[in-house]
Enzyme design. Structure first.
Site, mmCIF file in Angstrom:
data_model
loop_
_atom_site.group_PDB
_atom_site.id
_atom_site.type_symbol
_atom_site.label_atom_id
_atom_site.label_comp_id
_atom_site.label_asym_id
_atom_site.label_seq_id
_atom_site.Cartn_x
_atom_site.Cartn_y
_atom_site.Cartn_z
ATOM 1 N N ASP A 98 0.848 -1.199 0.000
ATOM 2 C CA ASP A 98 0.000 0.000 0.000
ATOM 3 C C ASP A 98 0.887 1.254 0.000
ATOM 4 O OD1 ASP A 98 -2.402 1.420 0.198
ATOM 5 O OD2 ASP A 98 -2.368 1.409 2.390
ATOM 6 N N ASP A 117 3.151 4.664 -5.337
ATOM 7 C CA ASP A 117 2.521 5.969 -5.121
ATOM 8 C C ASP A 117 3.476 7.071 -5.552
ATOM 9 O OD1 ASP A 117 1.356 8.285 -4.308
ATOM 10 O OD2 ASP A 117 0.970 7.670 -2.243
ATOM 11 N N GLU A 132 -1.063 5.945 -8.584
ATOM 12 C CA GLU A 132 -1.889 7.005 -7.981
ATOM 13 C C GLU A 132 -1.665 8.347 -8.667
ATOM 14 O OE1 GLU A 132 -2.158 7.230 -3.670
ATOM 15 O OE2 GLU A 132 -2.242 9.410 -3.757
ATOM 16 N N GLY A 145 -7.858 8.258 7.186
ATOM 17 C CA GLY A 145 -8.205 8.550 8.584
ATOM 18 C C GLY A 145 -9.613 9.116 8.694
ATOM 19 N N GLY A 198 -11.353 4.541 2.856
ATOM 20 C CA GLY A 198 -12.700 3.962 2.931
ATOM 21 C C GLY A 198 -13.369 4.079 4.296
HETATM 22 P P1 13P Z 1 -8.457 4.619 5.923
HETATM 23 O O1 13P Z 1 -7.326 4.462 6.912
HETATM 24 O O2 13P Z 1 -9.048 5.956 5.943
HETATM 25 O O3 13P Z 1 -9.445 3.535 6.098
HETATM 26 O O4 13P Z 1 -7.804 4.460 4.479
HETATM 27 C C1 13P Z 1 -7.080 3.308 4.169
HETATM 28 C C2 13P Z 1 -6.345 3.475 2.899
HETATM 29 O O5 13P Z 1 -6.754 4.170 2.001
HETATM 30 C C3 13P Z 1 -5.089 2.754 2.779
HETATM 31 O O6 13P Z 1 -4.443 3.037 1.593
#
Ligand code: 13P
Length: 288
Positions: free
Chosen positions: A85, A106, A136, A179, A210
């Site tokens: 990620d 990214d 991204e 967040g 999300g």
């Molecule tokens: P959140 O921490 O807001 O759920 O987002 C997770 C995310 O987008 C990881 O790339």
């Protein structure tokens, strides 16, 4: 089944008008809870690993070995992708070497030319090795040092430029942030999402941040081409709340003394509940 890439699951999601969940992992309990829930619900799943979480778990090699062994030991038959990620350029190569099946580069903070150059190279490497690649465009905001940065909206022409390089999926900023969302958050920019979709055609789009996006906005985003939704904070919050409740009730001190397995069990259950709730909204249950 061992690890798979995200390609097939996202193509199916795009056609079927649902989204696959990417749930970030932080430790063994997290991973086990997400895998158990996905298997119980018959849902494909993407396990996300940030560079920080990779370090915490002592390195990407350990993460890949743990996830692969868990899939085998737990008899997991639903498709599982192990995905870096928000990878840095160097982090991408580390995860490729460690055996991840999917990578996110990214490059959104680079000038577009540099993002294009580095993404082009990684498209080539991932194609050769049979891995999926997420890119991204338009930085996704979030909280840093207590300040919540505004989510940027991606330039649809830049999105097309990156999509045309041959990435598997594209994260385009549409006002989403990582967040918690501030009270005055204006919501997702569906205008941007529609304009990006218009430019990139059948490229599966990824919605980061999300946690805390209202269900109606999630559903609308899926209807406009989002096929993967990332969740991290919500699992962290539910894990923390369940653990705190357990400790405050004094149960960790009961019986034969301190048992870390008992202490972590309520948090693990909370993650299962959160993943189930999200999968219901994403519409991916039974799609494995
Ligand atoms: P959140 O921490 O807001 O759920 O987002 C997770 C995310 O987008 C990881 O790339």
């Amino acid at each position: 089944m061992g690890l798979v890439t995200a390609q097939d699951m996202l193509e199916k999601a795009l056609k079927g008008k649902y989204a696959v969940g990417q749930f970030n992992i932080n430790n063994l309990e997290w991973t086990k809870s997400i895998l158990q829930t996905s298997q119980e619900l018959g849902a494909p799943v993407i396990l996300g690993v940030s560079e920080g979480a990779g370090k915490y778990m002592t390195g990407f090699k350990v993460v890949a070995a743990m996830v692969k062994a868990m899939i085998e030991e737990m008899n997991i038959t639903v498709p599982v992708a192990l995905h870096l990620d928000h990878g840095t350029y160097e982090g991408c190569y580390k995860c490729i070497k460690a055996g991840f099946s999917s990578i996110m580069f990214d490059g959104s903070h680079f000038p577009i030319e540099e993002n294009v150059a580095k993404t082009t190279e990684l498209v080539h490497v991932c194609k050769q090795l049979g891995l999926s690649l997420e890119a991204e465009v338009g930085a996704i905001g979030g909280e840093e040092d207590g300040v919540i940065g505004k989510g940027e909206c991606a330039d649809p022409d830049e999105c097309k430029k990156i999509a045309d390089l041959g990435v598997t999926m594209l994260a385009a900023g549409i006002g989403n942030i990582h967040g918690k969302y501030p009270a005055n958050w204006p919501g997702l920019s569906f205008e941007t999402l529609a304009a990006v979709k218009e430019k990139v055609g059948d490229m599966p789009l990824v919605l980061h941040g999300g946690t805390g996006i209202p269900t109606d906005q999630i559903k609308k985003a899926i209807s406009l081409g989002v096929a993967k939704i990332n969740v991290n904070t919500e699992c962290q919050l539910s894990f923390q709340a369940a653990t705190r409740r357990y400790v405050e009730e004094g149960k960790d001190l009961a019986g034969k003394g301190f048992d870390p397995r008992k202490l972590l069990a309520p948090g693990a259950q909370a993650i299962k509940d959160t993943v189930k709730e999200k999968m219901e909204i994403f519409g991916c249950i039974g799609k494995a």
